[in-house]
Write an enzyme that holds these catalytic residues in place. Structure first.
Site, PDB file in Angstrom:
ATOM      1  N   HIS A 126       0.826  -1.200   0.000  1.00 28.09           N
ATOM      2  CA  HIS A 126       0.000   0.000   0.000  1.00 28.09           C
ATOM      3  C   HIS A 126       0.866   1.259   0.000  1.00 28.09           C
ATOM      4  CE1 HIS A 126      -3.800   2.116   0.842  1.00 28.09           C
ATOM      5  NE2 HIS A 126      -3.034   2.956   1.496  1.00 28.09           N
ATOM      6  N   HIS A 148     -10.448   2.608  -1.893  1.00 23.69           N
ATOM      7  CA  HIS A 148     -10.643   2.223  -0.497  1.00 23.69           C
ATOM      8  C   HIS A 148     -11.477   0.953  -0.454  1.00 23.69           C
ATOM      9  CE1 HIS A 148     -10.325   4.144   3.706  1.00 23.69           C
ATOM     10  NE2 HIS A 148      -9.131   3.993   3.201  1.00 23.69           N
TER      11      HIS A 148
END
Lengths: 271, 790
Positions: free
Chosen positions: B71, B134
């Site tokens: 990430h 997300h």
């Protein structure tokens, strides 16, 4: 007074968010528009330096508890006296969307007997949840709301609504009586109408939130405090209107201009 | 003997001895501390401490864990990938950033280096843009996951000193009528996720007062286990406000919300597959949103930015303070000293490592020179935002952390940010797919009505209306056109009070094509985004890529990803459209399998004069309707095949050079004022596009199929519903016929119909009427299916 001397106070709290377009509208009309944080107004207590008070739309303090409730209590506590004084001088106070909710929560609207201790009406959760879309509202006032003297009678404005709570209601046990009172006092200013100009009659879509009697905006019995749920500031310019690419002429003004123009003209001539 | 030993300090803190640790030991340490590091990374860290000749601490290992996560470090996009066609040293540098070096646009102000990309609007003013995913949090907690996704991307734009003016959202769900009994444990029903995500985005965007102006809602089986939530933000700043000049001695200023246990190990979670246990194990990884806090921060940062009082800024997002503090120090070639105990907390019993990596929302990190500190603190106080000076930047090249005066970590930034590149191999073989045999329908009108009511075509009004699309009074072309609320191609904003200049925002996404061929899927997504942008009047277009892919450790998934990246390079080059920012979300795997390879392309164009912006509704009876581009028998992955539960193989293949040439000519025609309406052809092809233009404008249309330029002899239903790229419908006044045709010379364009007063859509071929439907019926079908559950 001279237009360029007119001073508009736009008070913002954390979560107020329609300030930009409202300031833009007033400045376009050639008046001074100050956007000031509520905390600064609480400190300076200089309300009376201004000629027009505007509470713009948004979600003040997240609308936690109830829409507009926290800002209303805070204002009541910190500048309640100044607010009453401002209203008593007859200067215009305008609450749009969240600002309308604050004015109801502070007891200035409907204000049957002057400012009330408790809210006498509510802007409750809308029948269809949060929505942002365009509606039509008609000026049904008969002259009491003097700041709108320059909006022709029965004039229809198209502009957006954007709220989840804005269903105007009165206490159900006294609803009809109070409605009569609103009429007697000439306090009903804006009502939702259909495309042909007839009243929405409670029908969803044209009445976007289930508001009692299609009420979109009211004023106090004295006519100088006005609250409405729709956003005329978002229809101020031609290029904001929903079908301007068809109509052409994006340079012209939109439906919302007459609303602000009237307020400024009124102050110009009255004070 | 355990390698993890509690320190004698009066708070939770551990030292870890990695000396001579075996692979087994390393795994055990990682598991005990909840780290997502793989064995190679653990060995790298062990060897680093061997050279350092000391033990490590929990805070240090957690920092490595955050920084090295997929990430935060995007190791797949930075890694070395061996493909059948040769080795790629970094997908990002080779294909996406590489395009910039190739195109050398002089209007790109800052790309791929900061929180958001910045391009020129005018000489003085820049536009910042960023789109984020997300996905994982939204699968666990749809409302909070989606809300914080939007909150995060708004902070990315604040994180380049820009003032946010618009948001975008593209949401991908499983079918809303998914059979409950088929849902595996741990997977939430698409309709539950749908309502939560839609409300979450609405609640955040509406409360913070930023309009959501563009987006899409897409449905596909594969999103049942892997919901995809893209949130984007556009901001505006004067270019001289973009200050990045942190010096030793500058203060590390944390502003915004308090730090809590919400959002611990969010990035580790986002870099792993979803499993049955995700709900329980990873719930703390989902943060809690407070949009009003961010609204206050936004106001204060605007002020600090306008007065140019800061020397650097970044948002606190994935990885929490650990990433924000270390990354800023590293990017300025500095070091930093920070005092963890100064951080204002929601829960006072938090351990230092938790404070350090918590991803609690609504926090930003500013670098402030000592001389400006007082002024900056006053600005935040006026907006009622809490501030904390955590420490100062220095020139040590290390991050030194203290808790109640005790040193708890000392990180060498060089080692932290330069781990060995990963190396992976790929394989991707085209799936064996066949073209289905679909009987030619008798009633094309009935098919058209079904298509209009297909989930991926139907009106998304019930989603769009949940979002404020016009707060700030700058939305000139809105997502829904006019009173009939037809689907506009893109949004146009007017960001400056004193200029008619505007920006156009549009997007492209084709999930079903990805199951046939990721290369052509990516090419089609870019084309769709660019075409939508051109259709409203945009030009000088920049792109953003957002990949949502499965686990890249599988060779086939990674292979497909490489092809998609190649398409980005090839098409971007042919179109002259550089990528300016992007973000990848990998590891989208659930008990139902990997996500369908999905690439969202967001396009940002400039509109020189918003008064010339074009909408998609028909304007006037008697006008001519032109079709730009060639129609081919390309129905693989189309909505038409999907009606028959078929995928097919003939995925649309973009002819990039011809398409772009046509777009440039179309732009010229728009500037000359010849174009009254324009609409792109995408899902459902010509039939759907024509219907949308007609019912939105409340005017009928006559369409003649024999006039449609096709690559070969084609069936009527294929002409009407093919999804070939590069096509648009254009409305032109009869008096501009010749002028329009002259401008378009060299491109495939044909007059295919006329606008009429009569409120019907009529499709003819020769003398025969193939479709004759009242507009009311068409719009009725289009608006019917999608009910927002309440």
């Amino acid at each position: 007074m001279k237009r360029e001397d007119i001073k508009v106070l736009l008070m913002r709290a954390p979560g107020t968010n329609c300030d930009l377009e409202t300031v833009r509208a007033f400045r376009d009309l050639g008046v001074q528009a100050d956007l000031v944080h509520v905390q600064k107004v609480f400190r300076d207590k200089n309300l009376l330096d201004y000629d027009i008070l505007v509470l713009p739309g948004g979600f003040s303090y997240g609308d936690y508890v109830r829409s507009g409730a926290i800002q209303a209590k805070e204002m009541e506590y910190r500048i309640g006296k100044e607010m009453v004084e401002f209203v008593d001088t007859g200067r215009p106070v305008i609450g749009i969307c969240n600002g309308f909710q604050v004015l109801v929560e502070t007891g200035f609207l409907p204000g049957f007997e002057g400012r009330s201790q408790y809210p006498e009406a509510a802007l409750a959760n809308s029948s269809h949840g949060y929505q942002n879309r365009w509606i039509r509202m008609k000026n049904v006032g008969k002259g009491n709301c003097t700041m709108l003297a320059h909006v022709p009678e029965d004039h229809v404005i198209s502009c957006p609504i954007a709220h989840g709570e804005g269903r105007f209601i009165l206490p159900s046990d006294r609803r009809e009586k109070l409605l009569q009172r609103l009429y007697d006092n000439d306090q009903i200013v804006w009502r939702y109408v259909k495309a042909d100009g007839s009243f929405a009659d409670g029908e969803w879509w044209d009445n976007p939130n289930g508001a009692f009697h299609d009420i979109a905006g009211i004023c106090n019995p004295e006519g100088n405090v006005l609250g409405l749920m729709p956003h005329p500031e978002r229809a101020y310019y031609g290029y904001l209107m929903p079908e301007w690419t068809k109509a052409g002429a994006p340079e012209t003004y939109g439906d919302g201009r007459v609303f602000f123009d009237s307020i400024v003209k009124y102050v110009e001539s009255k004070f | 003997m355990s390698r993890i030993v509690r320190s004698p300090h009066p708070f939770e803190h551990f030292t870890i001895d990695l000396l001579n640790a075996t692979d087994e030991d390393l795994r055990e340490v990682a598991e005990t501390l909840g780290l997502g590091l793989n064995l190679d990374e653990l060995r790298y860290i062990r060897d680093h401490y061997l050279i350092q000749e000391r033990k490590t601490t929990d805070v240090e290992l957690q920092t490595f864990d955050q920084t090295l996560s997929e990430h935060c470090s995007h190791k797949t996009f930075g890694g070395v990938i061996h493909t059948p066609e040769g080795t790629v040293d970094g997908l990002l540098n080779t294909y996406l950033r590489g395009l910039i070096d190739e195109l050398e646009p002089d209007w790109c102000y800052s790309v791929f280096e900061d929180n958001a990309g910045i391009v020129d609007l005018t000489d003085e003013v820049g536009i910042a843009i960023k789109v984020e995913t997300h996905n994982h949090p939204s699968a666990i907690e749809p409302f909070g996951g989606a809300a914080t996704g939007l909150g995060g991307v708004i902070r990315d734009v604040l994180g380049v000193w820009a003032n946010p003016i618009a948001c975008t959202d593209v949401l991908c769900f499983g079918p809303l009528d998914y059979d409950y009994s088929k849902l595996p444990a741990g997977v939430k029903h698409p309709s539950y996720i749908f309502s939560g995500v839609v409300d979450g985005i609405g609640s955040y965007g509406n409360s913070i007062g930023i309009p959501t102006v563009n987006g899409a809602t897409v449905f596909h089986e594969d999103y049942t286990g892997n919901v995809v939530v893209y949130a984007g933000c556009v901001g505006v700043l004067r270019k001289d406000q973009y200050i990045r000049n942190v010096k030793p001695g500058d203060n590390v200023l944390l502003v915004g919300g308090r730090t809590g246990r919400d959002g611990i190990h969010g990035v580790t979670f986002a870099s792993a597959e979803l499993t049955e246990e995700s709900e329980e194990v990873s719930r703390p990884a989902v943060q809690i949103a407070n949009p009003i806090e961010e609204e206050k921060i936004k106001r204060a940062i605007k002020e600090v930015s306008e007065r140019r009082l800061g020397s650097g800024i970044t948002d606190i997002g994935g990885g929490g303070l650990s990433c924000g503090v270390c990354e800023t120090a590293n990017s300025y070639g500095l070091g930093v000293e920070a005092h963890i105990d100064r951080v204002p907390l929601k829960a006072t019993d938090m351990a230092p490592w938790e404070i350090w990596i918590s991803e609690s929302q609504e926090r930003m990190l500013l670098a402030v020179p000592p001389d400006n500190l007082e002024e900056v603190l006053q600005i935040f106080e006026d907006e009622q935002v809490e501030t904390t000076v955590l420490g100062q930047y220095n020139s040590t090249g290390e991050a030194t952390l203290y808790h109640h005066g005790i040193k708890i970590a000392q990180l060498e930034l060089e080692a932290l940010f330069n781990p060995p590149k990963i190396e992976r191999s790929t394989s991707w073989k085209p799936p064996t797919l066949e073209e289905p045999e679909i009987p030619e329908p008798d009633d094309l009108g009935a098919v058209l009505l079904k298509l209009l009511a297909a989930y991926n075509i139907t009106s998304k009004e019930k989603v769009v209306r949940r979002y404020d699309q016009e707060v700030k009074g700058q939305t000139v072309v809105k997502p829904l056109q006019g009173w009939k609320a037809g689907p506009n191609n893109g949004a146009v904003l007017k960001p400056l009070d004193d200029s008619w200049k505007g920006v156009a925002i549009s997007s492209g996404i084709n999930p079903r094509y990805g199951q046939i061929d990721p290369y052509w899927m990516a090419a089609a997504a870019i084309d769709e985004a660019v075409r939508n942008n051109v259709a409203v009047g945009g030009r000088r277009i920049s792109l953003l890529d957002n990949f949502t892919w499965g686990n890249p450790e599988y060779e086939d998934r990674l292979g497909g990803l490489v092809y998609a990246c190649r398409a980005c390079y090839d098409v971007g080059k042919a179109y002259g459209t550089p990528f300016v920012s992007g973000k990848d979300s990998l590891y989208n795997e659930s008990p139902l399998g990997p996500v369908t390879p999905t690439l969202l392309i967001t396009a940002l164009g400039i509109v020189p004069d918003i008064r010339k912006a074009v909408t998609m509704d028909l304007k006037e009876a008697g006008n001519f309707v032109y079709l730009i581009g060639e129609t081919k028998p390309e129905l693989g992955g189309s909505e038409y095949y999907h009606l028959h539960r078929q995928l097919g193989a003939s995925v649309p293949k973009l002819d990039a050079d011809r398409s772009m040439a046509a777009y440039r000519r179309l732009t010229e025609a728009m500037d000359a004022g010849y174009v009254r309406a324009c609409h792109d052809l995408s899902e459902g092809g010509l039939g759907v596009s024509a219907a949308e233009m007609a019912f939105t404008g409340d005017l009928g249309m006559d369409l003649e199929l024999s006039c449609v330029p096709t690559s070969e002899e084609m069936r009527d239903d294929f002409i009407l519903f093919s999804e070939s790229c590069g096509r648009l419908l254009v409305e032109v006044k009869p008096e501009n016929k010749d002028a329009f045709e002259t401008v378009m010379t060299g491109s495939t364009v044909a007059k295919v119909g006329e606008v009429k007063e009569e409120a019907t859509l009529t499709v003819r071929k020769g003398g025969a009427i193939l479709v004759e439907l009242p507009l009311e019926e068409l719009i009725g079908a289009w608006k019917t299916p999608l009910e927002v559950p309440r």
